[in-house]
Design an enzyme around this catalytic site. Structure first.
Site, PDB file in Angstrom:
ATOM      1  N   HIS A 110      28.946 -60.768  50.881  1.00  0.00           N
ATOM      2  CA  HIS A 110      28.583 -61.957  51.649  1.00  0.00           C
ATOM      3  C   HIS A 110      27.076 -62.067  51.879  1.00  0.00           C
ATOM      4  CE1 HIS A 110      32.800 -61.167  52.683  1.00  0.00           C
ATOM      5  NE2 HIS A 110      32.910 -62.439  52.988  1.00  0.00           N
ATOM      6  N   GLU A 158      37.616 -71.679  43.719  1.00  0.00           N
ATOM      7  CA  GLU A 158      36.274 -72.212  43.501  1.00  0.00           C
ATOM      8  C   GLU A 158      36.137 -72.928  42.159  1.00  0.00           C
ATOM      9  OE1 GLU A 158      35.948 -69.231  46.707  1.00  0.00           O
ATOM     10  OE2 GLU A 158      36.920 -69.248  44.741  1.00  0.00           O
TER      11      GLU A 158
END
Length: 666
Positions: free
Chosen positions: A472, A405
C-alpha cells in the site's frame, strides 16, 4: 448418410423470407472467398500472416446480421464475416492487411487488430481478454444514455481461461449490462485441445456462476445462430442484461497458417468438414428452391470480381513512407488545452479536499463523466474523497465496482469509445498491477493504432510515510512514464492537485494521476473555490538560486523545501515537475545551464526510476554546462517496509541533505 443433396445440418427457416435466406448465404460466401484468396496471397508473400476463420463463418455473419448497424461488435481473429457483413470496402481491408495507408492503422498494426467507429467495430489486441471489459464499458454507456442497444463481444474457448473473461462477466451481471458474450469454441487454442483448457462440460455453464442466462448453439448452423441471436438481442434491448452464448464449431486450419494442423486427428477434421456451414447451407437452399446453380455461380463470380478489383486498388496504392513526425504526433490525440483562470475567492484547504473539490466540479462540468472504483459510492472511498457524491450525482455516475481492476479500467475504455469520460480510482496505486495490461497495452496504444482516444483518468493514491507496508506504499510512476501514449501527473500541492485534475479530465488521452497519501491531510494551501485548470508539461519553480538545481516531485518537493529551510546558506533552484509526462524539459535545461549543478530527488527506488532518465537527458543535453556529475537520490532497493524505523531508513528523505552537500562540495 450424407449425400450431395442432403445436408448434415438440420435447418429450420421458420418465418424468414427468401431474401433474408439468400443474404445470409451471400454474407457467408464473401468471407470464405476472401479467405481462399488470402491463402494464395500468403503463399505468394503478399500477406504477412493470416488467421483463418474458414468453417466458422456462420457465427460472425449470424451475429452481425442480428445486430443493428449502430450497435458495437468486438470481434476476434476469425471474424472476417463481421467486417464484410458491415460492408467495409474490401480495398480498405486489403490495404490494412498489406500495411498500406488506406487501411485502418496506417501500417502500425496488422490483420484484425483495428477498430473503426464508422462501422461500429472495435478490434482486438493480442492479449484477447481486455476487449470483454471494453464491451462492458460500451454497454454501460448505452444503458446510461438510454439507447437500448446491444453490444456483442467475441472470444475463443482459450480466452475464457483469462481473468478478464471472469471479471467482465461478473461486472456485466452486477450492473445488468446489455452485452452478448460470444464464445467460439472451435476445439483448439493454438495446439492445445479443449480437454486441456477447462474441466467443465460446457463453457456455457460458466454463465450460471454469475447469474447470467447462457445458451449453447450450433455455430455451423447459420439459421440457428441468426434466429437465436436476433431473438436474444431484441429481448436485451427491451430488458438490459448480459447473455452468454457458446457456439460449438471447429477450426479447420491452423491457429495461423504457419502452425498447421498436424496435431489434429484426421478423422476429427473429416467429421467437421462434413459440417461445413456454407456447403451445407448451399445444399439446403438448393433443395428449398431458394437458390439455383446459375444464381450461385453468378454470386461466386460477382464476389470474386469484387475481390480482384479491390486487390488491384490496394495493390496500386503506394507503400507507406516512414515519417518520424507523423508517428510521434499520433501517439496522443491532439487536444487544444483550455486555460481557465480562477475567478472566485480562495480558501485554505487540505490536499485531499482539493482533489475532492476538483473532482466534484469536473462532475458538474461534464455530465458524461462517470467515476468508478471500489467503495467510491455511498462509502465515499477509503480516503473519503468522493463522500457525498452519490447524493449529488447518483449511483449511476458514481459506481461501486467489484474487486476487478482490469475489467473496470477496460470499462473506462469502453465508455470512451462510446463518447463518454471515465475516472477510475485505484484504491491504492499498488493495486494497479491487477489492471496493468489494459493500461499499457490498450489505453496507451489505441490512438496510435487506430485513432481511438482513451478518455480515462486513473487515480492513484500512492506513496510511503504512513506505515502502510509493501502493498500500500509504492510510488510506481516509472512503470508508466516509459509507456508511450500515457500521460502522468504527480502534484505536490493542493492548488496544483485541483487544477491538474481538471486538466486531466478534460484531456482525451489516458492520464495516470498520482496522489501521495502522506500529503492528503498534512499539506494545506490557499486554493480558489471555483473551477480552474493548469497546463500539463509546465513545471513550477518554487525557489531560485545560483548554486544548484534541485529537481523533484510529489512528497520529494516537501522534503526538499524542509532541507532548504534548514540550510539557508544553500541558494538553489527548486523545480517541482508536477507532470512527468509530458515533461517540462525547457525549465530543467534553463535551470541547469544557470546553476551548473543538479540533484534529482525521487521517492521511488533508484534503478529504472525517472531520475535515471532525467540524469541521462541532462548529461546528453547540458554536459558542457555542468560543474559536477548529476546526483540522483532515491529510496533503498527493497520493497517498502511497514514499521516506522525501517520505513524511515528506506526513504530517500533522510539521504537528501547529505547528497545535496556533496554536490555543492564537488
Amino acid at each position: 448418410m450424407l449425400t450431395p443433396t442432403k445436408s448434415a445440418i438440420k435447418y429450420d427457416k421458420k418465418n424468414l423470407d427468401n431474401k433474408t435466406l439468400l443474404q445470409l448465404y451471400k454474407n457467408m460466401l464473401k468471407p470464405r472467398l476472401i479467405e481462399e484468396k488470402m491463402l494464395i496471397l500468403l503463399r505468394q508473400g503478399k500477406v504477412s500472416k493470416w488467421f483463418s476463420g474458414i468453417g466458422q463463418e456462420a457465427i460472425s455473419v449470424g451475429v452481425t446480421m442480428a445486430l443493428q448497424p449502430e450497435e458495437y461488435i468486438l470481434p476476434m481473429h476469425r471474424n472476417l464475416g463481421v467486417f464484410t457483413t458491415r460492408e467495409i470496402p474490401l480495398s480498405r481491408l486489403f490495404s490494412q492487411w498489406q500495411g498500406k495507408a488506406n487501411g485502418f492503422t496506417k501500417g502500425r498494426d496488422r490483420s484484425f487488430h483495428f477498430g473503426t467507429q464508422e462501422f461500429h467495430i472495435v478490434g482486438m489486441i493480442s492479449h484477447l481478454g481486455p476487449q470483454l471489459g471494453v464491451a462492458d464499458g460500451i454497454a454501460l454507456a448505452s444503458k446510461l444514455q438510454n439507447k437500448n442497444q446491444v453490444t456483442a463481444v467475441f472470444t475463443g474457448e482459450g480466452g475464457t481461461s483469462e481473468g478478464d473473461f471472469h471479471e467482465a462477466l461478473n461486472v456485466a451481471a452486477v450492473w445488468q449490462l446489455p452485452v452478448i458474450f460470444c464464445i467460439e469454441n472451435n476445439g483448439y487454442g493454438l495446439s492445445t485441445p479443449t480437454n486441456e483448457q477447462y474441466y467443465c462440460k460446457d463453457l456455457a455453464d460458466r454463465g450460471k456462476g454469475y447469474g447470467i442466462e447462457s445458451f449453447i448453439l450450433d455455430g455451423n448452423n447459420i439459421l440457428e445462430v441468426y434466429g437465436k441471436i436476433s431473438k436474444l438481442a431484441e429481448s436485451v434491448r427491451k430488458r438490459s442484461r448480459p447473455i452468454l452464448i457458446e457456439f460449438k464449431t471447429f477450426r479447420m486450419r491452423g491457429h495461423e497458417e504457419a502452425s498447421g494442423t498436424k496435431y489434429v486427428p484426421q478423422e476429427l477434421i473429416a467429421e467437421w468438414e462434413a459440417k461445413d456451414p456454407i456447403n451445407n447451407y448451399r445444399k439446403y437452399l438448393l433443395n428449398l428452391g431458394v437458390l439455383n446453380t446459375t444464381t450461385d455461380e453468378e454470386m461466386h463470380h460477382a464476389i470474386k470480381a469484387e475481390i480482384d478489383k479491390a486487390l488491384q486498388t490496394a495493390g496500386a496504392e503506394e507503400a507507406i513512407i516512414a515519417d518520424e513526425s507523423i508517428e510521434l504526433n499520433d501517439v496522443y490525440k491532439s487536444h487544444e488545452y483550455q486555460h481557465i483562470e480562477p475567478q472566485s475567492k480562495q480558501e485554505e484547504i487540505r490536499f485531499i479536499d482539493a482533489i475532492s473539490q476538483g473532482l466534484r466540479q469536473s462532475m458538474q462540468r461534464h455530465e458524461d463523466l462517470v467515476i468508478m472504483g471500489q467503495d467510491v459510492a455511498e462509502y465515499g472511498g477509503v480516503f473519503k474523497i468522493t463522500e457525498g457524491f452519490v447524493e449529488e450525482f447518483g449511483n449511476h455516475r458514481v459506481r461501486n465496482t467489484p474487486i476487478c481492476e482490469s475489467a473496470i479500467i477496460e470499462a473506462g475504455m469502453g465508455l470512451s469509445i462510446a463518447g463518454m469520460k471515465a475516472v477510475v480510482e485505484m484504491q491504492f496505486a499498488d493495486f494497479v498491477t491487477s489492471g496493468f495490461n489494459p493500461i499499457v497495452n490498450y489505453l496507451a496504444k489505441s490512438h496510435y493504432r487506430w485513432n481511438q482516444n482513451a478518455d480515462v483518468v486513473v487515480r492513484m493514491p500512492c506513496g510511503a510515510g504512513v506505515a502502510a507496508g509493501p502493498f500500500h506504499s509504492q510510488t510506481n510512476e516509472a512503470w508508466f512514464t516509459k509507456t508511450p501514449g500515457l500521460k502522468v501527473v504527480y502534484p505536490a500541492f493542493p492548488y496544483d492537485a485541483k487544477g491538474l485534475l481538471a486538466t486531466a479530465i478534460n484531456d482525451p488521452n489516458p492520464v495516470l494521476y498520482f496522489e501521495h497519501k502522506a500529503l492528503y491531510r498534512s499539506i494545506r494551501q490557499e486554493v480558489p473555490t471555483d473551477y480552474f485548470t493548469i497546463p500539463f508539461g509546465k513545471a513550477a519553480l518554487l525557489k531560485e538560486g545560483e548554486s544548484v538545481t534541485i529537481i523533484t516531485y510529489g512528497a520529494g518537493v516537501h522534503w526538499a523545501l524542509d532541507t532548504l529551510e534548514k540550510n539557508e546558506d544553500i541558494a538553489a533552484d527548486l523545480i517541482d515537475l508536477r507532470t512527468l509526462q509530458p515533461l517540462d524539459t525547457e525549465a530543467i535545461f534553463t535551470s541547469v545551464k544557470k546553476t551548473g549543478r543538479v540533484i534529482i530527488l525521487q521517492e521511488d527506488s533508484m534503478f529504472g526510476g525517472i531520475a535515471s532518465d532525467l540524469s541521462a537527458m541532462i548529461m546528453e543535453t547540458c554536459f558542457e554546462y555542468l560543474d559536477a556529475p548529476v546526483k540522483r537520490v532515491a529510496s533503498m532497493e527493497t520493497p517498502i517496509p511497514f514499521i516506522n524505523q525501517l520505513e524511515d531508513q528506506y526513504l530517500s528523505k533522510g539521504k537528501f541533505e547529505k547528497a545535496l552537500r556533496e554536490v555543492l562540495a564537488y
